[in-house]
Design a protein around this motif. Structure first.
Motif, PDB file in Angstrom:
ATOM      1  N   GLU A  28       0.835  -1.207   0.000  1.00 62.35           N
ATOM      2  CA  GLU A  28       0.000   0.000   0.000  1.00 62.35           C
ATOM      3  C   GLU A  28       0.870   1.257   0.000  1.00 62.35           C
ATOM      4  O   GLU A  28       0.571   2.222  -0.710  1.00 62.35           O
ATOM      5  CB  GLU A  28      -0.947  -0.007   1.213  1.00 62.35           C
ATOM      6  N   ALA A  29       1.943   1.249   0.765  1.00 58.16           N
ATOM      7  CA  ALA A  29       2.860   2.399   0.784  1.00 58.16           C
ATOM      8  C   ALA A  29       3.488   2.608  -0.591  1.00 58.16           C
ATOM      9  O   ALA A  29       3.613   3.748  -1.065  1.00 58.16           O
ATOM     10  CB  ALA A  29       3.940   2.207   1.845  1.00 58.16           C
ATOM     11  N   ILE A  30       3.867   1.516  -1.241  1.00 57.65           N
ATOM     12  CA  ILE A  30       4.451   1.609  -2.587  1.00 57.65           C
ATOM     13  C   ILE A  30       3.416   2.141  -3.574  1.00 57.65           C
ATOM     14  O   ILE A  30       3.707   3.042  -4.378  1.00 57.65           O
ATOM     15  CB  ILE A  30       5.019   0.240  -3.026  1.00 57.65           C
ATOM     16  N   PHE A  31       2.184   1.610  -3.512  1.00 59.34           N
ATOM     17  CA  PHE A  31       1.108   2.079  -4.388  1.00 59.34           C
ATOM     18  C   PHE A  31       0.876   3.576  -4.189  1.00 59.34           C
ATOM     19  O   PHE A  31       0.784   4.331  -5.161  1.00 59.34           O
ATOM     20  CB  PHE A  31      -0.197   1.336  -4.096  1.00 59.34           C
ATOM     21  N   GLN A  32       0.749   4.001  -2.944  1.00 57.30           N
ATOM     22  CA  GLN A  32       0.463   5.410  -2.661  1.00 57.30           C
ATOM     23  C   GLN A  32       1.603   6.319  -3.122  1.00 57.30           C
ATOM     24  O   GLN A  32       1.363   7.401  -3.663  1.00 57.30           O
ATOM     25  CB  GLN A  32       0.153   5.617  -1.177  1.00 57.30           C
ATOM     26  N   ALA A  33       2.836   5.875  -2.916  1.00 64.67           N
ATOM     27  CA  ALA A  33       3.996   6.656  -3.380  1.00 64.67           C
ATOM     28  C   ALA A  33       3.967   6.771  -4.901  1.00 64.67           C
ATOM     29  O   ALA A  33       4.174   7.853  -5.467  1.00 64.67           O
ATOM     30  CB  ALA A  33       5.290   5.993  -2.913  1.00 64.67           C
ATOM     31  N   ILE A  65       9.548   8.746 -13.962  1.00 66.14           N
ATOM     32  CA  ILE A  65       9.553   8.250 -12.573  1.00 66.14           C
ATOM     33  C   ILE A  65      10.556   7.102 -12.463  1.00 66.14           C
ATOM     34  O   ILE A  65      10.602   6.215 -13.311  1.00 66.14           O
ATOM     35  CB  ILE A  65       8.140   7.760 -12.164  1.00 66.14           C
ATOM     36  N   THR A  66      11.356   7.141 -11.398  1.00 66.96           N
ATOM     37  CA  THR A  66      12.342   6.082 -11.177  1.00 66.96           C
ATOM     38  C   THR A  66      11.965   5.232  -9.961  1.00 66.96           C
ATOM     39  O   THR A  66      11.211   5.673  -9.094  1.00 66.96           O
ATOM     40  CB  THR A  66      13.741   6.666 -10.942  1.00 66.96           C
ATOM     41  N   ILE A  67      12.526   4.035  -9.928  1.00 69.60           N
ATOM     42  CA  ILE A  67      12.316   3.144  -8.780  1.00 69.60           C
ATOM     43  C   ILE A  67      12.860   3.804  -7.510  1.00 69.60           C
ATOM     44  O   ILE A  67      12.256   3.692  -6.444  1.00 69.60           O
ATOM     45  CB  ILE A  67      12.979   1.765  -9.021  1.00 69.60           C
ATOM     46  N   ASN A  68      13.969   4.515  -7.627  1.00 68.81           N
ATOM     47  CA  ASN A  68      14.529   5.212  -6.457  1.00 68.81           C
ATOM     48  C   ASN A  68      13.539   6.229  -5.892  1.00 68.81           C
ATOM     49  O   ASN A  68      13.391   6.343  -4.678  1.00 68.81           O
ATOM     50  CB  ASN A  68      15.844   5.924  -6.808  1.00 68.81           C
ATOM     51  N   GLU A  69      12.878   6.983  -6.761  1.00 70.77           N
ATOM     52  CA  GLU A  69      11.892   7.963  -6.294  1.00 70.77           C
ATOM     53  C   GLU A  69      10.723   7.280  -5.592  1.00 70.77           C
ATOM     54  O   GLU A  69      10.251   7.759  -4.559  1.00 70.77           O
ATOM     55  CB  GLU A  69      11.356   8.783  -7.475  1.00 70.77           C
ATOM     56  N   ILE A  70      10.275   6.168  -6.160  1.00 66.54           N
ATOM     57  CA  ILE A  70       9.169   5.434  -5.543  1.00 66.54           C
ATOM     58  C   ILE A  70       9.605   4.919  -4.170  1.00 66.54           C
ATOM     59  O   ILE A  70       8.871   5.058  -3.184  1.00 66.54           O
ATOM     60  CB  ILE A  70       8.705   4.271  -6.445  1.00 66.54           C
ATOM     61  N   ALA A  71      10.804   4.347  -4.114  1.00 68.27           N
ATOM     62  CA  ALA A  71      11.318   3.812  -2.846  1.00 68.27           C
ATOM     63  C   ALA A  71      11.455   4.917  -1.799  1.00 68.27           C
ATOM     64  O   ALA A  71      11.051   4.730  -0.644  1.00 68.27           O
ATOM     65  CB  ALA A  71      12.664   3.117  -3.080  1.00 68.27           C
ATOM     66  N   ARG A 117       9.861   7.797  -1.624  1.00 67.48           N
ATOM     67  CA  ARG A 117       8.529   8.277  -1.250  1.00 67.48           C
ATOM     68  C   ARG A 117       7.802   7.271  -0.356  1.00 67.48           C
ATOM     69  O   ARG A 117       7.084   7.648   0.549  1.00 67.48           O
ATOM     70  CB  ARG A 117       7.735   8.565  -2.522  1.00 67.48           C
ATOM     71  N   ALA A 118       8.005   5.969  -0.626  1.00 66.20           N
ATOM     72  CA  ALA A 118       7.342   4.923   0.163  1.00 66.20           C
ATOM     73  C   ALA A 118       8.095   4.592   1.452  1.00 66.20           C
ATOM     74  O   ALA A 118       7.609   3.815   2.265  1.00 66.20           O
ATOM     75  CB  ALA A 118       7.185   3.660  -0.677  1.00 66.20           C
ATOM     76  N   ASN A 119       9.290   5.158   1.583  1.00 69.62           N
ATOM     77  CA  ASN A 119      10.139   4.918   2.745  1.00 69.62           C
ATOM     78  C   ASN A 119      10.530   3.436   2.860  1.00 69.62           C
ATOM     79  O   ASN A 119      10.455   2.825   3.922  1.00 69.62           O
ATOM     80  CB  ASN A 119       9.470   5.407   4.032  1.00 69.62           C
ATOM     81  N   VAL A 120      10.887   2.875   1.705  1.00 66.44           N
ATOM     82  CA  VAL A 120      11.397   1.504   1.638  1.00 66.44           C
ATOM     83  C   VAL A 120      12.656   1.533   0.767  1.00 66.44           C
ATOM     84  O   VAL A 120      12.948   2.537   0.119  1.00 66.44           O
ATOM     85  CB  VAL A 120      10.365   0.517   1.032  1.00 66.44           C
ATOM     86  N   ASN A 121      13.394   0.427   0.745  1.00 69.50           N
ATOM     87  CA  ASN A 121      14.558   0.416  -0.139  1.00 69.50           C
ATOM     88  C   ASN A 121      14.173  -0.158  -1.507  1.00 69.50           C
ATOM     89  O   ASN A 121      13.126  -0.777  -1.657  1.00 69.50           O
ATOM     90  CB  ASN A 121      15.745  -0.325   0.500  1.00 69.50           C
ATOM     91  N   ARG A 122      15.050   0.046  -2.471  1.00 70.94           N
ATOM     92  CA  ARG A 122      14.795  -0.413  -3.846  1.00 70.94           C
ATOM     93  C   ARG A 122      14.504  -1.912  -3.904  1.00 70.94           C
ATOM     94  O   ARG A 122      13.646  -2.367  -4.638  1.00 70.94           O
ATOM     95  CB  ARG A 122      16.016  -0.141  -4.733  1.00 70.94           C
ATOM     96  N   GLY A 123      15.253  -2.661  -3.118  1.00 69.79           N
ATOM     97  CA  GLY A 123      15.103  -4.114  -3.095  1.00 69.79           C
ATOM     98  C   GLY A 123      13.698  -4.547  -2.702  1.00 69.79           C
ATOM     99  O   GLY A 123      13.181  -5.550  -3.211  1.00 69.79           O
ATOM    100  N   THR A 124      13.079  -3.780  -1.824  1.00 71.31           N
ATOM    101  CA  THR A 124      11.716  -4.099  -1.401  1.00 71.31           C
ATOM    102  C   THR A 124      10.756  -3.963  -2.580  1.00 71.31           C
ATOM    103  O   THR A 124       9.867  -4.799  -2.770  1.00 71.31           O
ATOM    104  CB  THR A 124      11.286  -3.188  -0.237  1.00 71.31           C
ATOM    105  N   ILE A 125      10.950  -2.937  -3.353  1.00 65.31           N
ATOM    106  CA  ILE A 125      10.087  -2.756  -4.531  1.00 65.31           C
ATOM    107  C   ILE A 125      10.305  -3.906  -5.508  1.00 65.31           C
ATOM    108  O   ILE A 125       9.353  -4.497  -6.016  1.00 65.31           O
ATOM    109  CB  ILE A 125      10.324  -1.385  -5.196  1.00 65.31           C
ATOM    110  N   TYR A 126      11.586  -4.250  -5.742  1.00 66.22           N
ATOM    111  CA  TYR A 126      11.875  -5.352  -6.667  1.00 66.22           C
ATOM    112  C   TYR A 126      11.444  -6.712  -6.117  1.00 66.22           C
ATOM    113  O   TYR A 126      11.224  -7.644  -6.884  1.00 66.22           O
ATOM    114  CB  TYR A 126      13.355  -5.368  -7.047  1.00 66.22           C
ATOM    115  N   PHE A 127      11.290  -6.821  -4.813  1.00 61.77           N
ATOM    116  CA  PHE A 127      10.779  -8.057  -4.220  1.00 61.77           C
ATOM    117  C   PHE A 127       9.305  -8.251  -4.615  1.00 61.77           C
ATOM    118  O   PHE A 127       8.863  -9.370  -4.860  1.00 61.77           O
ATOM    119  CB  PHE A 127      10.916  -8.016  -2.689  1.00 61.77           C
TER     120      PHE A 127
END
Length: 189
Positions: free
Chosen positions: A14-19, A32-38, A40-50
């Motif tokens: 949900e945090a990733i979606f909202q970011a 938009i980059t994965i770094n920006e999403i990470a 904004r969502a307050n997670v690391n890049r690896g979490t998004i790629y997970f």
């Protein structure tokens, strides 16, 4: 047996979606980059790629979730367990859904980098209208496919206009007016 998603996983998604949605509201999807999403969502890049293979997968899953909710909001389960089509009585549930998720739909419809969103939305609405359109009386002699496409395009166009104009008219008015137009054109009875 249904597998439950861990609450932490659900909160992270949900945090990733909202970011992601907030970034789409601010800039073109392609920039938009994965770094920006990470960030904004307050997670690391690896979490998004997970959770997602890339930003296109994230976009696809985001669209899938919201459009799936859009199509299910117009149905309910009756006391006997049967599916009840709410479009037979009112458009208010779907109009309220658009109002509640205004930020998402505004971001998706106003971002020039995501033309596929409107197309997928139109496909869902077209399928729904095709099951409701009455080809008797004033629609007699017309192609069902043409009537369906016409009404689906009009419906999506009105919703898009309403969302992009910051919901300049109250939801009750939009619901009543659209209901009248659909009824007049024999999409609903």
């Amino acid at each position: 047996m249904e597998v439950k998603t861990d609450r932490r996983i659900a909160k992270t998604r949900e945090a990733i979606f909202q970011a992601f949605i907030s970034l789409i509201g601010e800039k073109n999807f392609e920039s938009i980059t994965i770094n920006e999403i990470a960030d904004r969502a307050n997670v690391n890049r690896g979490t998004i790629y997970f959770h997602y293979s890339d930003k296109y997968d994230l976009l696809d899953k985001c669209m899938e979730e919201y459009l799936s909710k859009m199509s299910t909001v117009s149905t309910a389960t009756g006391q006997d367990g049967e599916t009840v089509d709410l479009l037979e009585s009112s458009l208010m549930p779907i109009i309220r859904y658009f109002q509640e998720h205004h930020a998402f739909y505004l971001s998706m419809l106003s971002n020039q980098g995501i033309p596929s969103f409107r197309k997928r939305m139109l496909e869902i609405v077209t399928a729904s209208i095709a099951t409701h359109v009455d080809m008797e009386d004033q629609n007699q002699g017309y192609s069902k496919e043409l009537v369906t496409q016409f009404m689906a395009s009009a419906f999506v166009g009105v919703i898009e206009w309403w969302i992009l104009s910051e919901m300049s008219q109250p939801p009750e008015e939009i619901s009543t007016q659209l209901w009248g137009l659909l009824k007049r054109n024999q999409v609903i009875r």
